[in-house]
Scaffold this motif. Structure first.
Motif, PDB file in Angstrom:
ATOM      1  N   UNK A 123      40.069  35.166  35.346  1.00  0.00           N
ATOM      2  CA  UNK A 123      39.929  36.492  35.176  1.00  0.00           C
ATOM      3  C   UNK A 123      38.540  36.933  34.475  1.00  0.00           C
ATOM      4  N   UNK A 124      37.841  37.649  35.350  1.00  0.00           N
ATOM      5  CA  UNK A 124      36.662  38.232  34.876  1.00  0.00           C
ATOM      6  C   UNK A 124      36.847  39.610  34.007  1.00  0.00           C
ATOM      7  N   UNK A 125      36.514  39.331  32.710  1.00  0.00           N
ATOM      8  CA  UNK A 125      36.561  40.733  31.909  1.00  0.00           C
ATOM      9  C   UNK A 125      35.334  41.217  31.596  1.00  0.00           C
ATOM     10  N   UNK A 126      34.876  42.587  31.836  1.00  0.00           N
ATOM     11  CA  UNK A 126      33.693  42.940  31.767  1.00  0.00           C
ATOM     12  C   UNK A 126      33.675  43.925  30.566  1.00  0.00           C
ATOM     13  N   UNK A 127      33.319  43.644  29.462  1.00  0.00           N
ATOM     14  CA  UNK A 127      33.535  44.561  28.403  1.00  0.00           C
ATOM     15  C   UNK A 127      32.769  45.989  28.535  1.00  0.00           C
ATOM     16  N   UNK A 128      33.410  47.131  28.642  1.00  0.00           N
ATOM     17  CA  UNK A 128      32.790  48.373  29.037  1.00  0.00           C
ATOM     18  C   UNK A 128      31.850  48.798  27.678  1.00  0.00           C
ATOM     19  N   UNK A 129      30.854  49.456  28.172  1.00  0.00           N
ATOM     20  CA  UNK A 129      29.817  50.323  27.295  1.00  0.00           C
ATOM     21  C   UNK A 129      30.969  50.962  26.111  1.00  0.00           C
ATOM     22  N   UNK A 130      30.665  50.416  24.914  1.00  0.00           N
ATOM     23  CA  UNK A 130      31.520  51.333  23.794  1.00  0.00           C
ATOM     24  C   UNK A 130      30.858  52.615  23.548  1.00  0.00           C
ATOM     25  N   UNK A 131      31.557  53.704  23.437  1.00  0.00           N
ATOM     26  CA  UNK A 131      31.421  55.209  23.235  1.00  0.00           C
ATOM     27  C   UNK A 131      30.085  55.262  21.873  1.00  0.00           C
ATOM     28  N   UNK A 135      28.123  47.213  20.409  1.00  0.00           N
ATOM     29  CA  UNK A 135      28.181  46.031  21.285  1.00  0.00           C
ATOM     30  C   UNK A 135      28.535  44.528  20.428  1.00  0.00           C
ATOM     31  N   UNK A 136      28.887  44.986  19.160  1.00  0.00           N
ATOM     32  CA  UNK A 136      29.386  43.772  18.706  1.00  0.00           C
ATOM     33  C   UNK A 136      30.972  43.987  18.459  1.00  0.00           C
ATOM     34  N   UNK A 137      31.374  44.996  17.871  1.00  0.00           N
ATOM     35  CA  UNK A 137      32.762  45.206  17.835  1.00  0.00           C
ATOM     36  C   UNK A 137      33.309  45.294  19.202  1.00  0.00           C
ATOM     37  N   UNK A 138      33.010  45.785  20.253  1.00  0.00           N
ATOM     38  CA  UNK A 138      33.706  45.807  21.535  1.00  0.00           C
ATOM     39  C   UNK A 138      33.920  44.508  21.993  1.00  0.00           C
ATOM     40  N   UNK A 139      33.078  43.507  22.119  1.00  0.00           N
ATOM     41  CA  UNK A 139      33.259  42.164  22.296  1.00  0.00           C
ATOM     42  C   UNK A 139      34.477  41.604  21.306  1.00  0.00           C
TER      43      UNK A 139
END
Length: 255
Positions: A123-131, A135-139
């Motif tokens: 499963x490829x999970x690409x973390x989207x750009x956070x609003x 880029x630490x909290x989103x991953x």
């Protein structure tokens, strides 16, 4: 405050060059080293020791000091893409698990993982750009998402390629290690402008080139391989990494 470094470069007065993120200007000392290297092939009779390992080992040792590793942990490559591909070749990728990476990542840290996910049923999970640009909290949210498959590989960077946003590897790697994930880092955007300590971070692999903040040439890169990742296969086999048919010790086997 860092004093002026202008005298170290061949930049005329009145020129302000800012494109260090992609095509950094070489210091005079690097240009001189490159010219000496060309002369060893242009006038080889004057440089009988040019084919010895001393220069390569000097570069390996300097790289190790830069990231808190040992020379045995360092492979010399031609690019970051070769480093990431070497890591990908030597990692278990169990069917159904996840490969985690960030959106808008540099191709060297994206293409090989996207292909392998498709080929091997991950499963490829690409973390989207956070609003909010965090880029630490989103991953972190993606890693601990309830019901998600285990993470086989996390492809990370200390600074995001597209916007230079800081990524706290210390926070992410602690959670990823607890989850049993393998961690592959592309340090291209960060090394040279912020400290990177592999003893602290403990990645499985970490790759970077010299052409950006390290003020070196293109076609030269390095790969850190953790001690437990130093028994794999290189991208190609040659007299340097497999002399007399025996793999070179440590990460040198990936040269």
């Amino acid at each position: 405050m860092l004093p002026s470094q202008h005298a170290l470069f061949e930049i005329p007065p009145g020129v302000c060059y800012l494109d260090g993120t992609a095509y950094s200007a070489l210091p005079l000392s690097v240009r001189a080293a490159g010219e000496r290297g060309v002369l060893t092939k242009s006038q080889p009779w004057k440089y009988p020791d040019a084919r010895a390992d001393a220069l390569a080992e000097s570069a390996r040792a300097a790289t190790a000091r830069l990231i808190g590793a040992t020379p045995d942990d360092i492979a010399i490559l031609g690019s970051v893409s070769q480093g990431i591909a070497t890591a990908a070749r030597n990692l278990p990728l169990p069917f159904g698990q996840r490969i985690l990476r960030m959106q808008h990542e540099f191709p060297s840290q994206a293409l090989v993982w996207d292909r392998l996910a498709s080929e091997r049923g991950l499963a490829l999970e690409i973390v989207p750009r956070p609003p909010d640009g965090d880029w630490t909290a989103a991953p972190l949210t993606a890693i601990s998402r309830p019901g998600a498959p285990p993470i086989a590989v996390a492809a990370l960077t200390p600074l995001h390629w597209s916007d230079a946003a800081l990524v706290s590897l210390e926070r992410l790697m602690q959670v990823l290690r607890e989850a049993g994930a393998t961690i592959v880092v592309d340090a291209t955007q960060a090394l040279g402008v912020m400290p990177i300590d592999v003893a602290l971070l403990q990645p499985d692999f970490l790759a970077f080139p010299t052409y950006k903040w390290l003020l070196g040439p293109y076609s030269l890169g390095f790969l850190y391989a953790a001690p437990h990742r130093q028994s794999g296969l290189p991208l190609d086999e040659n007299n340097g990494n497999r002399s007399s048919g025996i793999p070179a010790p440590g990460a040198r086997r990936y040269d």
